[in-house]
Design an enzyme around this catalytic site. Structure first.
Site, mmCIF file in Angstrom:
data_model
loop_
_atom_site.group_PDB
_atom_site.id
_atom_site.type_symbol
_atom_site.label_atom_id
_atom_site.label_comp_id
_atom_site.label_asym_id
_atom_site.label_seq_id
_atom_site.Cartn_x
_atom_site.Cartn_y
_atom_site.Cartn_z
ATOM 1 N N ARG A 106 -10.272 -11.388 1.708
ATOM 2 C CA ARG A 106 -11.120 -12.630 0.970
ATOM 3 C C ARG A 106 -10.480 -13.916 1.057
ATOM 4 O O ARG A 106 -11.303 -15.146 1.008
ATOM 5 C CB ARG A 106 -11.522 -12.244 -0.494
ATOM 6 C CG ARG A 106 -10.468 -12.129 -1.446
ATOM 7 C CD ARG A 106 -10.687 -11.279 -2.612
ATOM 8 N NE ARG A 106 -10.774 -9.868 -2.324
ATOM 9 C CZ ARG A 106 -11.000 -8.677 -3.125
ATOM 10 N NH1 ARG A 106 -11.465 -9.067 -4.488
ATOM 11 N NH2 ARG A 106 -11.079 -7.554 -2.825
ATOM 12 N N LYS A 132 0.960 -1.356 0.006
ATOM 13 C CA LYS A 132 0.135 -0.110 0.098
ATOM 14 C C LYS A 132 0.761 1.090 -0.004
ATOM 15 O O LYS A 132 2.043 1.280 0.166
ATOM 16 C CB LYS A 132 -0.895 0.042 1.355
ATOM 17 C CG LYS A 132 -2.173 -0.975 1.283
ATOM 18 C CD LYS A 132 -2.992 -0.735 2.613
ATOM 19 C CE LYS A 132 -4.209 -1.854 2.528
ATOM 20 N NZ LYS A 132 -5.021 -1.629 1.607
HETATM 21 N N1 BES Z 1 -8.320 -3.919 4.297
HETATM 22 C C1 BES Z 1 -8.406 -3.494 2.974
HETATM 23 C C2 BES Z 1 -9.707 -2.453 2.629
HETATM 24 C C3 BES Z 1 -9.747 -1.396 3.601
HETATM 25 C C4 BES Z 1 -9.595 -0.093 2.695
HETATM 26 C C5 BES Z 1 -10.348 -1.168 4.812
HETATM 27 C C6 BES Z 1 -9.730 1.184 3.238
HETATM 28 C C7 BES Z 1 -10.422 0.086 5.368
HETATM 29 C C8 BES Z 1 -10.235 1.160 4.696
HETATM 30 C C9 BES Z 1 -8.385 -4.723 2.106
HETATM 31 O O1 BES Z 1 -7.450 -5.519 2.452
HETATM 32 C C10 BES Z 1 -7.649 -4.074 0.835
HETATM 33 O O2 BES Z 1 -6.606 -3.978 0.760
HETATM 34 N N2 BES Z 1 -8.671 -4.043 -0.261
HETATM 35 C C11 BES Z 1 -8.075 -3.685 -1.316
HETATM 36 C C12 BES Z 1 -8.743 -4.741 -2.495
HETATM 37 C C13 BES Z 1 -8.032 -4.579 -4.051
HETATM 38 C C14 BES Z 1 -6.563 -4.884 -3.926
HETATM 39 C C15 BES Z 1 -8.867 -5.460 -4.845
HETATM 40 C C16 BES Z 1 -8.781 -2.287 -1.716
HETATM 41 O O3 BES Z 1 -10.000 -1.988 -1.317
HETATM 42 O O4 BES Z 1 -8.066 -1.541 -2.483
HETATM 43 MN MN MN Z 2 -5.585 -5.342 1.860
#
Ligand code: BES
Ligand code: MN
Ligand code: ZN
Length: 493
Positions: free
Chosen positions: A344, A270
């Protein structure tokens, strides 16, 4: 990990002129004629209270408050008039009061006691164990009295409503502390210890499986997510079993929580900004653990099993990689295209494991997708389900609890975006409808079992203070799950 700042609560009767406290809180709605005891208090102050309030623009709207100094003319030094909505407590804190009396509105009987007490106990929450500055100047709220409406005695019903409110608010505050706790401290192992402590106090069976056992359970997706961190993954199971043997044989309700104790994104790292808040990526499991902590007192006539899928998503020489193909417990194979779509993967394995116990319903809670936040914002969670009746049941519980969820569609066509050349599916698709894609992925692992998925990525944290909700973790989900179990217990009892 109880929070020690909780004030004491007590019911009191006998009208607004007898109770001595720093602050007396009187609720009112938007009607021009004030109800008891506000009218009597205003009369005792020669009508100056409400005149001043009106002049300051106070209209009794929810979350609106007005502060008035009595200069010794009443037993309370200050009066807060609060528009209906449980907003008063935080103001009690801002006013640096040690003792607060809240006048319970004379509506809905004991339910009003529960609502006021719950709002107050949630509002009094602070997470300040790591703050050393200003400690001397801070004034902690020590005692809260709930002034019952005139003619209403401290009945058993009222006492029970107070106890129930403090229990559920305590469970939510416990969940908030788990979420607020930094990831360096709250590792999967530590979360398992917290769960064990909950199990011990609240008569639940607790089972913890570490990295080796996860492999033996053939949870290839869950294992992969956890393998990059020195803080290894844990599958945490908590089981409530009813007392009667016949009830024990009933189908259980399964509650599943995402417990990524820190989500760096893994090798699909990230950004600094995107990572800053990711200690909160275990909020779903905090809600499950909070709910499990009160399930024994609800004593439903069916088993309730909580599952926390705990892992730290980290990049390292041992981390799982984009391009890896994982074999899930269910046998389906998954090509990893983005290691940041880790929730997931963990939930898929835990859901299929939970479903093996033939539950009558599965509810999962997860901070699953940023896309859900884009779709619904910060004040509304997403609800996805393969079963309309169960979806309605969960949404009704949420409404009763005062938590907001919006039903979202599960579109089969969305699965196309997960099509893989090398495996049964990919773990991430394109940008569009990302919250639905994630839910469609999960759906593959629950079979025909009635299931609701709650995406709480936006609502697990409050970016700013609002009413009884302070900034930081909200404990969202705890009260919905408790209402759901209460509702089922009554229906099936
Ligand atoms: N934990 C994150 C989702 C999240 C984002 C929670 C912002 C709280 C605030 C999750 O694991 C994630 O990173 N999801 C990705 C999925 C994508 C890579 C398909 C996302 O939402 O960008
Ligand atoms: Mn994630
Ligand atoms: Zn995540």
């Amino acid at each position: 990990m109880a929070d020690d700042s909780t004030p004491s609560f007590a019911l009191t009767a006998g009208g607004p002129f007898r109770t001595r406290s720093d602050v007396l809180v009187l609720f009112t709605d938007e009607s021009p004629k004030p109800a008891a005891p506000l009218d009597a208090v205003d009369r005792a102050l020669d009508g100056k209270l409400l005149r001043a309030a009106r002049e300051e623009g106070f209209r009794g709207k929810a979350d609106q408050t007005f502060v008035f100094h009595t200069h010794g003319r009443l037993s309370a030094e200050r009066i807060v008039v609060a528009g209906l909505g449980p907003a008063a407590q935080r103001d009690g804190e801002r006013l640096r009061a040690k003792t607060v009396t809240l006048a319970v509105p004379a509506v809905n009987g004991a339910a009003a006691v529960q609502a006021v007490a719950e709002g107050a106990a949630l509002g009094a929450y602070q997470f300040d164990r790591y703050r050393t500055n200003g400690r001397d100047e801070r004034v902690d709220l020590q005692s809260v009295r709930l002034l019952l409406p005139e003619g209403v005695d401290r009945t058993r019903v009222a006492e029970q409503a107070l106890a129930a409110a403090l229990r559920v608010a305590g469970a939510a505050n416990f969940a908030r502390t788990l979420v607020n706790e930094p990831a360096a401290h709250l590792t999967p192992e530590k979360l398992a210890e917290e769960a064990a402590a909950v199990g011990k106090t609240h008569r639940l069976q607790v089972k913890v499986s570490g990295p080796k056992e996860l492999k033996r359970l053939r949870m290839g997706m869950f294992s992969a997510v956890g393998q990059g961190s020195t803080n290894g993954p844990r599958l945490i199971e908590l089981a409530y079993r009813p007392k009667k043997t016949a009830d024990q044989r009933r189908q259980p309700v399964a509650l599943v929580g995402k417990a990524i104790t820190f989500d760096s994104g893994g090798l699909s790292l990230k950004t600094a900004e995107g990572m800053a808040d990711m200690k909160t990526d275990m909020a779903g499991s905090a809600a499950v653990l909070g709910a499990m902590s009160v399930v024994a007192t609800l004593a439903p006539p069916f088993p309730v099993i909580g599952y926390l899928g705990a892992a730290e998503n980290m990049p390292s020489g041992e981390a799982y990689r984009p391009g890896d193909v994982l074999i899930s417990r269910l046998g389906k194979t998954v090509e990893v295209t983005n290691t940041d779509a880790e929730g997931r993967l963990v939930l898929g394995d835990v859901l299929s494991y939970a479903v093996e116990q033939k539950p009558s319903a599965v509810i999962d809670l997860a901070t699953l997708t940023g896309a859900c936040v884009v779709a619904l914002g910060l004040w509304m969670g997403g609800a996805f389900s393969n079963d309309d009746a169960l979806a309605e049941e969960v949404l009704t519980a949420a409404r009763r609890a005062g938590e907001s969820f919006w039903r979202m569609p599960l579109i089969e066509l969305q699965k196309e975006t997960l099509r893989s050349e090398v495996a049964d599916m990919k773990n991430a698709g394109d940008r569009w409808g990302g919250a639905i894609t994630a839910a469609v992925f999960l759906k593959e692992f629950v079979g025909q079992t009635p299931w609701v998925h709650l995406d709480i990525a936006g609502t697990s944290q409050a970016m700013r203070e609002r009413g009884y909700q302070s900034k930081g973790a909200t404990g969202v989900g705890v009260r919905t799950l408790v209402e759901f179990l209460k509702g089922r217990a009554t229906r099936d009892g």
